[in-house]
Design an enzyme around this catalytic site. Structure first.
Site, PDB file in Angstrom:
ATOM      1  N   GLU A 126      -5.774  -0.158  -5.250  1.00 24.22           N
ATOM      2  CA  GLU A 126      -4.351  -0.413  -5.460  1.00 24.22           C
ATOM      3  C   GLU A 126      -4.058  -0.473  -6.963  1.00 24.22           C
ATOM      4  OE1 GLU A 126      -2.336  -2.503  -2.036  1.00 24.22           O
ATOM      5  OE2 GLU A 126      -3.442  -4.081  -3.047  1.00 24.22           O
ATOM      6  N   LYS A 153       2.844 -10.555   2.433  1.00 26.46           N
ATOM      7  CA  LYS A 153       2.896 -11.451   1.261  1.00 26.46           C
ATOM      8  C   LYS A 153       3.619 -12.762   1.644  1.00 26.46           C
ATOM      9  CE  LYS A 153       2.489  -7.424  -1.587  1.00 26.46           C
ATOM     10  NZ  LYS A 153       2.694  -6.758  -2.835  1.00 26.46           N
ATOM     11  N   HIS A 207      -6.687  -9.312  -4.539  1.00 26.80           N
ATOM     12  CA  HIS A 207      -5.387  -8.648  -4.725  1.00 26.80           C
ATOM     13  C   HIS A 207      -4.890  -8.905  -6.150  1.00 26.80           C
ATOM     14  CE1 HIS A 207      -1.204  -7.532  -4.308  1.00 26.80           C
ATOM     15  NE2 HIS A 207      -1.535  -6.893  -3.186  1.00 26.80           N
ATOM     16  N   SER A 240       3.162   1.109  -3.132  1.00 24.56           N
ATOM     17  CA  SER A 240       4.420   1.854  -2.941  1.00 24.56           C
ATOM     18  C   SER A 240       4.361   2.951  -1.884  1.00 24.56           C
ATOM     19  CB  SER A 240       4.906   2.416  -4.280  1.00 24.56           C
ATOM     20  OG  SER A 240       5.306   1.365  -5.120  1.00 24.56           O
ATOM     21  N   GLY A 289       4.627  -2.377  -5.604  1.00 16.35           N
ATOM     22  CA  GLY A 289       6.011  -2.852  -5.604  1.00 16.35           C
ATOM     23  C   GLY A 289       6.925  -2.163  -6.604  1.00 16.35           C
TER      24      GLY A 289
HETATM   25  P1  PGA Z   1       3.679  -2.415  -1.951  1.00 14.71           P
HETATM   26  O1  PGA Z   1       2.517  -3.499  -2.000  1.00 14.71           O
HETATM   27  O2  PGA Z   1       3.447  -1.547  -0.756  1.00 14.71           O
HETATM   28  O3  PGA Z   1       4.938  -3.225  -1.845  1.00 14.71           O
HETATM   29  O4  PGA Z   1       3.612  -1.630  -3.225  1.00 14.71           O
HETATM   30  C1  PGA Z   1       1.203  -3.145  -1.675  1.00 14.71           C
HETATM   31  C2  PGA Z   1       0.285  -4.318  -1.864  1.00 14.71           C
HETATM   32  O5  PGA Z   1       0.527  -5.173  -2.728  1.00 14.71           O
HETATM   33  O6  PGA Z   1      -0.718  -4.442  -1.151  1.00 14.71           O
END
Ligand code: PGA
Length: 237
Positions: A156, A9, A87, A198, A162
């Site tokens: 996702e 990110k 995303h 996560s 997150g």
């Molecule tokens: P995360 O993000 O592993 O921090 O939950 C995954 C993503 O946004 O692709």
């Protein structure tokens, strides 16, 4: 071979990226397809042979000169082989919609860049029992309008990104199967399907036990090289 896609990110500054790059270049990533997706300014720093490179974005404009945009041709010229499209953070904060995803996918295909098309339901969708309907819509409204080439789907759930919360293993397995069935039914083809949201070193073992899963997309865990190492070890077990 399973995928481990690391989405950094908008994290890391130059010194951190250089340190990370030196560490990841030393890692053994045999029997796993490791894809690193740093912020655009740092893509050209990565020169290891044990991973491939992905971009977090590609322009949705076709044949236009636009300040601030990055074209597929530019990405390809620095060795980028993957791009994230759809995303949830881009859907939510940048108001990106289907036509953007369609154009981005077309730009990627034209430059022989693989697309990781992200889909996922919000908590509200889930609580209202609309998960499958939402996923089907996100698939068909975009994939009906592109060439079905070089596409990987990443499931996702928005509420899992997150947050430290993941769906039950059974739920992930069923949803992945739903996505695979829909794609086969609608397009008479198969796509690889990844799970993201996560994932960390503590839950990778159980998530990795899901048989129909083709890999993993990690955000926050990818920022910690030791977590990446542990996750890689678990995947190849
Ligand atoms: P995360 O993000 O592993 O921090 O939950 C995954 C993503 O946004 O692709």
């Amino acid at each position: 071979m399973k995928y481990l896609v690391c989405n950094f990110k908008n994290k890391f500054v130059k010194e951190e990226i250089i340190k990370y790059k030196n560490q990841i270049n030393e890692i053994e990533a045999k029997k796993v397809k490791l894809v690193l997706i740093p912020s655009l300014p740092f893509l050209a720093y990565f020169d290891g042979s044990n991973y491939e490179l992905g971009a977090q974005d590609i322009t949705s404009f076709i044949d236009k000169t636009i300040t601030g945009e990055v074209t597929g041709e530019q990405l390809k010229s620095i060795g980028v082989n993957y791009v994230l499209v759809g995303h949830s953070e881009r859907r939510i904060y940048k108001n990106e919609i289907n036509i953007d995803f369609i154009n981005k996918i077309n730009n990627a295909i034209e430059n022989e860049i693989n697309i990781i098309y992200c889909i996922g339901e919000t908590l509200n969708d889930k609580e209202n029992g609309n998960t499958y309907m939402v996923l089907e819509k996100q698939i068909s409204e975009v994939l009906n309008n592109v060439e079905l080439k070089n596409i990987i789907i990443a499931y996702e759930p928005v509420w899992a990104i997150g947050t430290g919360v993941t769906p039950e293993i059974k739920e992930i397995k069923e949803t992945i199967q739903f996505i695979k069935d829909i794609v086969e039914e609608k397009y008479d083809t198969n796509f690889l399907v990844l799970y993201g949201g996560s994932i960390n070193k503590d839950n990778i073992e159980s998530i990795n036990s899901i048989k129909n899963l083709d890999g993993f997309l990690i955000g926050s865990s990818s920022l910690n090289i030791n977590q990446v190492k542990e996750i890689l070890l678990e995947i190849v077990k």
